[in-house]
Design a protein around this motif. Structure first.
Motif, short mmCIF file in Angstrom:
data_model
loop_
_atom_site.label_atom_id
_atom_site.label_comp_id
_atom_site.label_asym_id
_atom_site.label_seq_id
_atom_site.Cartn_x
_atom_site.Cartn_y
_atom_site.Cartn_z
N TRP A 25 0.85 -1.20 0.00
CA TRP A 25 0.00 0.00 0.00
C TRP A 25 0.89 1.25 0.00
O TRP A 25 0.65 2.20 -0.72
CB TRP A 25 -0.89 0.04 1.24
N THR A 26 1.92 1.22 0.84
CA THR A 26 2.85 2.35 0.92
C THR A 26 3.52 2.58 -0.43
O THR A 26 3.60 3.72 -0.90
CB THR A 26 3.92 2.10 2.01
N LEU A 29 1.05 4.14 -2.80
CA LEU A 29 0.81 5.56 -2.50
C LEU A 29 1.96 6.43 -2.98
O LEU A 29 1.74 7.52 -3.55
CB LEU A 29 0.59 5.76 -1.00
N ALA A 83 -10.13 -3.93 7.25
CA ALA A 83 -8.86 -3.23 7.44
C ALA A 83 -8.03 -3.20 6.16
O ALA A 83 -7.11 -2.39 6.04
CB ALA A 83 -8.06 -3.90 8.55
N ILE A 85 -9.05 -2.27 3.29
CA ILE A 85 -9.52 -1.24 2.36
C ILE A 85 -8.80 0.10 2.57
O ILE A 85 -8.23 0.63 1.63
CB ILE A 85 -11.05 -1.11 2.43
N PRO A 86 -8.79 0.69 3.78
CA PRO A 86 -8.03 1.94 3.95
C PRO A 86 -6.53 1.66 3.94
O PRO A 86 -6.09 0.60 4.37
CB PRO A 86 -8.46 2.45 5.32
N PRO A 87 -5.76 2.60 3.46
CA PRO A 87 -4.30 2.40 3.42
C PRO A 87 -3.71 2.18 4.81
O PRO A 87 -4.04 2.87 5.76
CB PRO A 87 -3.77 3.70 2.82
N LEU A 89 -3.96 0.09 7.24
CA LEU A 89 -4.70 -0.26 8.45
C LEU A 89 -4.49 -1.72 8.87
O LEU A 89 -4.70 -2.07 10.03
CB LEU A 89 -6.19 0.02 8.27
N THR A 90 -4.01 -2.56 7.97
CA THR A 90 -3.81 -3.97 8.34
C THR A 90 -2.74 -4.14 9.40
O THR A 90 -2.85 -5.03 10.25
CB THR A 90 -3.44 -4.82 7.11
#
Length: 106
Positions: A25-26, A29, A83, A85-87, A89-90
């Motif tokens: 995810w990072t 982004l 968790a 779905i939002p960046p 959060l996992t």
């Protein structure tokens, strides 16, 4: 001082996949910043888009597997799935599950 029970094998797998999902995810982004804000390159989106897609699918599969094998309550399974779905959060959800003992064998 209390000792925490060791992580179950499925719990360890969940920890690894949650971290990989957050890291991809990072990368995605950063790639989106480079493509859409600075306009320098779209290589990050190309690479991390694919990696994150795989990591997301792996996270969903491992989450359902962990929820089943570790006998999570339904709220924990739904929270872990949401968790993704939002960046990023996992990773905190994984840490919280570890503190609550949800990743340990029963």
């Amino acid at each position: 001082m209390t000792t925490k029970p060791p992580l179950a094998p499925t719990g360890k797998l969940f920890v690894i996949v949650a971290l990989v999902e957050a890291l991809t995810w990072t990368g995605l982004l950063v790639g989106m910043y480079l493509k859409y804000v600075s306009g320098t390159t779209d290589l990050g989106v190309w690479l991390f888009g694919r990696l994150h897609g795989l990591a997301f699918l792996a996270y969903v599969v491992v989450t359902v597997l962990a929820g089943s094998r570790l006998r999570w309550p339904i709220w924990a399974l739904l929270l872990a799935l949401l968790a993704a779905i939002p960046p990023l959060l996992t990773w905190p959800v994984e840490a919280w599950f570890r503190r609550r003992g949800l990743l340990s064998g029963r």
